[in-house]
Design a protein around this motif. Structure first.
Motif, PDB file in Angstrom:
ATOM      1  N   GLY A  39       0.803  -1.213   0.000  1.00  0.00           N
ATOM      2  CA  GLY A  39       0.000   0.000   0.000  1.00  0.00           C
ATOM      3  C   GLY A  39       0.838   1.264   0.000  1.00  0.00           C
ATOM      4  O   GLY A  39       2.047   1.243  -0.277  1.00  0.00           O
ATOM      5  N   VAL A  40       0.183   2.377   0.315  1.00  0.00           N
ATOM      6  CA  VAL A  40       0.831   3.687   0.262  1.00  0.00           C
ATOM      7  C   VAL A  40       2.066   3.736   1.147  1.00  0.00           C
ATOM      8  O   VAL A  40       3.135   4.196   0.736  1.00  0.00           O
ATOM      9  N   GLN A  41       1.954   3.256   2.386  1.00  0.00           N
ATOM     10  CA  GLN A  41       3.093   3.347   3.297  1.00  0.00           C
ATOM     11  C   GLN A  41       4.208   2.378   2.913  1.00  0.00           C
ATOM     12  O   GLN A  41       5.399   2.709   3.054  1.00  0.00           O
ATOM     13  N   PRO A  59      -1.765  -3.142   8.242  1.00  0.00           N
ATOM     14  CA  PRO A  59      -2.669  -2.600   9.261  1.00  0.00           C
ATOM     15  C   PRO A  59      -2.413  -3.100  10.678  1.00  0.00           C
ATOM     16  O   PRO A  59      -3.102  -2.695  11.612  1.00  0.00           O
ATOM     17  N   GLY A  60      -1.442  -3.993  10.862  1.00  0.00           N
ATOM     18  CA  GLY A  60      -1.088  -4.419  12.212  1.00  0.00           C
ATOM     19  C   GLY A  60      -2.044  -5.420  12.821  1.00  0.00           C
ATOM     20  O   GLY A  60      -2.272  -5.419  14.033  1.00  0.00           O
ATOM     21  N   GLY A  61      -2.574  -6.316  11.996  1.00  0.00           N
ATOM     22  CA  GLY A  61      -3.571  -7.259  12.463  1.00  0.00           C
ATOM     23  C   GLY A  61      -3.036  -8.469  13.193  1.00  0.00           C
ATOM     24  O   GLY A  61      -3.811  -9.261  13.734  1.00  0.00           O
ATOM     25  N   GLY A  62      -1.720  -8.650  13.238  1.00  0.00           N
ATOM     26  CA  GLY A  62      -1.146  -9.796  13.931  1.00  0.00           C
ATOM     27  C   GLY A  62       0.248 -10.090  13.432  1.00  0.00           C
ATOM     28  O   GLY A  62       0.735  -9.467  12.476  1.00  0.00           O
ATOM     29  N   ALA A  63       0.908 -11.045  14.094  1.00  0.00           N
ATOM     30  CA  ALA A  63       2.284 -11.399  13.739  1.00  0.00           C
ATOM     31  C   ALA A  63       2.359 -11.840  12.276  1.00  0.00           C
ATOM     32  O   ALA A  63       1.525 -12.618  11.798  1.00  0.00           O
ATOM     33  N   GLY A  68       3.268  -0.573  11.250  1.00  0.00           N
ATOM     34  CA  GLY A  68       1.828  -0.800  11.360  1.00  0.00           C
ATOM     35  C   GLY A  68       1.228  -0.770  12.746  1.00  0.00           C
ATOM     36  O   GLY A  68       0.023  -0.564  12.899  1.00  0.00           O
ATOM     37  N   ALA A  69       2.023  -0.988  13.800  1.00  0.00           N
ATOM     38  CA  ALA A  69       1.475  -0.983  15.155  1.00  0.00           C
ATOM     39  C   ALA A  69       1.418   0.449  15.665  1.00  0.00           C
ATOM     40  O   ALA A  69       2.433   1.017  16.061  1.00  0.00           O
ATOM     41  N   ASP A  70       0.227   1.045  15.648  1.00  0.00           N
ATOM     42  CA  ASP A  70       0.062   2.432  16.078  1.00  0.00           C
ATOM     43  C   ASP A  70      -1.182   2.619  16.934  1.00  0.00           C
ATOM     44  O   ASP A  70      -1.648   3.731  17.147  1.00  0.00           O
ATOM     45  N   THR A  71      -1.721   1.502  17.437  1.00  0.00           N
ATOM     46  CA  THR A  71      -2.946   1.517  18.242  1.00  0.00           C
ATOM     47  C   THR A  71      -2.858   0.368  19.237  1.00  0.00           C
ATOM     48  O   THR A  71      -2.268  -0.676  18.926  1.00  0.00           O
ATOM     49  N   ALA A  72      -3.429   0.539  20.404  1.00  0.00           N
ATOM     50  CA  ALA A  72      -3.464  -0.547  21.379  1.00  0.00           C
ATOM     51  C   ALA A  72      -4.082  -1.791  20.756  1.00  0.00           C
ATOM     52  O   ALA A  72      -5.130  -1.725  20.120  1.00  0.00           O
ATOM     53  N   GLU A 113       4.811  -1.492  18.869  1.00  0.00           N
ATOM     54  CA  GLU A 113       5.215  -2.880  19.101  1.00  0.00           C
ATOM     55  C   GLU A 113       5.642  -3.096  20.546  1.00  0.00           C
ATOM     56  O   GLU A 113       5.462  -4.183  21.103  1.00  0.00           O
ATOM     57  N   CYS A 114       6.205  -2.061  21.159  1.00  0.00           N
ATOM     58  CA  CYS A 114       6.695  -2.193  22.526  1.00  0.00           C
ATOM     59  C   CYS A 114       5.587  -2.392  23.544  1.00  0.00           C
ATOM     60  O   CYS A 114       5.866  -2.714  24.704  1.00  0.00           O
ATOM     61  N   GLN A 115       4.324  -2.204  23.149  1.00  0.00           N
ATOM     62  CA  GLN A 115       3.227  -2.481  24.076  1.00  0.00           C
ATOM     63  C   GLN A 115       3.218  -3.942  24.499  1.00  0.00           C
ATOM     64  O   GLN A 115       2.689  -4.280  25.562  1.00  0.00           O
ATOM     65  N   TRP A 116       3.832  -4.812  23.673  1.00  0.00           N
ATOM     66  CA  TRP A 116       3.836  -6.242  23.953  1.00  0.00           C
ATOM     67  C   TRP A 116       5.021  -6.655  24.830  1.00  0.00           C
ATOM     68  O   TRP A 116       5.082  -7.801  25.268  1.00  0.00           O
TER      69      TRP A 116
END
Length: 323
Positions: A141-143, A205-209, A226-230, A258-261
Motif C-alpha cells: 500500500g501507500v506506506q 494494518p497491524g492485524g497480527g504477527a 503498522g502498530a500504532d494503536t493498542a 510494538e513495545c506495548q507487547w
C-alpha cells in the motif's frame, strides 16, 4: 477585535506538490532532535476505535521557540476502500499560540505518508548494516511504497526486494513502480523471505504477527510501521527480546507501538541518537528494531515549512475567519 483575519486552506494537490524529499527529511530529523532536547513537546495521544469500525486519533504538540502549535487528526477507515477512497485519512491544523486562532488547515494524508517514510529512512541510515542490500517488505500500500522508496534511495547499493501480500498474489502495479530501481519479486514463503533479508519492513494494518520469530537472522534490521494503536502488532513474540530497540517516543511506543507487547524492555529514542546523547555501536550480529508510532512534531515541522512556502508563493485558498 480584528475582522479581517484569514484562514489558509491547503488541499491535497497543493500539499503533495510541495513535499520535497530533502526538506521532509530535514524536518523529520529536526522533529526528533527537538523531542530529544525537550525543546518541542508532544501532548498525550488520542487513539480510539469507533462504532463505525474506524480508528480516530489526535496527535498534538508545540515548539515554543518557533511559536509552533498544532495537531493532526487522523485515523484508519478500511471501509473506504469499498467507496474507492483512501483508508488513511488525516488533517493538520496550525494555530497561533499567542491567541489560539487557527492559521492553516491542510490535507494531512501526504504529510503522514512522507514524514513516516522519511523517519523509516533515517532509521535505516542509523541502524541497518551499511552493506544491507536484501529487503523483505510486508504490504504493497501507500506506506509500503514510501518506505521502499526511501530505502532504495538511501541505501548505496542496488537492492533485491521480495514483498509479501495478504493473499500471496503478485501485485503488478507495485512491482512496476520499482522494477527499474531493484530486482523485485513476490515472496512465496514469508519466513524464507525474512530469513534471507538484511532489512525487513512491515507496513500493514497491524492485524497480527506476520512471520515466525526464528525467521529473523542475526544482523537484521526491522522497520515497523503498522502498530500504532493498542492491540495492534506485526512482530511475533520473541523478536523484541532478541533486539536492540529504537523508538520515536518511549512512552508512546509502549502504549500503542510494538513495545506495548514488551513494555519492560529497554529502548532508545531515535532523537537521542540524532542529537548525540546516545550512540549506536552496531555489531554485525545485532538485530535492530525501529518501532515507529509517529510524533506530532514530525507533522508540525513538515506542516510549518508547507505553510511558510504557501505564504511566500501565494498558494492555497484564504477564507475570511473573523474574530
Amino acid at each position: 477585535m480584528p475582522t479581517d483575519a484569514q484562514l489558509l486552506l491547503l488541499d491535497g494537490d497543493v500539499v503533495g506538490a510541495n513535499l520535497q524529499a530533502e526538506q521532509v527529511m530535514a524536518a523529520v530529523r529536526e522533529a526528533f532532535v527537538l523531542h530529544s532536547q525537550r525543546a518541542g513537546r508532544v501532548f498525550p495521544v488520542v487513539r480510539e476505535k469507533l462504532h463505525t469500525g474506524g480508528v480516530f486519533g489526535i496527535k498534538s504538540g508545540d515548539v515554543a521557540s518557533q511559536n509552533l502549535l498544532g495537531f493532526k487528526a487522523a485515523g484508519f477507515w478500511s471501509s473506504n476502500r469499498g467507496l474507492g477512497g483512501e483508508p488513511h485519512q488525516a488533517t493538520v491544523a496550525l494555530f497561533d499560540p499567542n491567541t489560539g486562532r487557527p492559521l492553516c488547515i491542510m490535507d494531512g494524508n501526504a504529510i503522514t505518508t512522507a514524514r513516516t517514510g522519511a523517519a523509516g529512512g533515517l532509521g535505516l541510515q542509523l541502524l541497518a548494516r551499511p552493506e544491507s542490500s536484501r529487503i523483505c517488505i510486508f504490504g504493497t500500500g501507500v506506506q509500503a511504497r514510501v518506505q521502499l522508496d526511501y530505502a532504495l534511495t538511501l541505501l548505496p547499493q542496488r537492492c533485491t526486494v521480495r514483498y509479501v501480500t495478504v493473499g500471496g498474489a503478485p501485485d503488478a502495479v507495485f512491482e512496476s513502480a520499482f522494477r527499474a530501481r531493484c530486482a523485485i519479486d513476490i515472496a512465496r514463503d514469508r519466513n524464507e523471505a525474512v530469513a534471507a533479508s538484511d532489512i525487513v519492513i512491515t507496513a500493514t494494518p497491524g492485524g497480527g504477527a506476520l512471520f515466525d520469530a526464528d525467521a529473523v537472522q542475526p544482523g537484521t534490521h526491522l522497520t515497523c510501521v503498522g502498530a500504532d494503536t493498542a492491540g495492534k502488532r506485526e512482530l511475533p513474540e520473541g523478536v523484541l527480546q532478541r533486539a536492540r530497540i529504537f523508538v520515536d517516543d518511549r512512552d508512546q511506543a509502549r502504549s500503542i507501538g510494538e513495545c506495548q507487547w514488551a513494555p519492560q524492555l529497554p529502548c532508545i529514542e531515535i532523537g537521542d541518537v540524532l542529537a548525540g546523547s546516545a550512540t549506536v555501536e552496531r555489531a554485525a550480529h545485532d538485530v535492530t528494531v525501529f518501532d515507529m508510532t509517529g510524533l506530532a512534531l514530525q507533522d508540525l515541522t513538515v506542516a510549518r515549512f508547507l505553510h511558510e512556502r504557501a505564504i511566500e508563493n501565494g498558494l492555497g485558498t484564504s477564507v475570511p475567519w473573523p474574530w
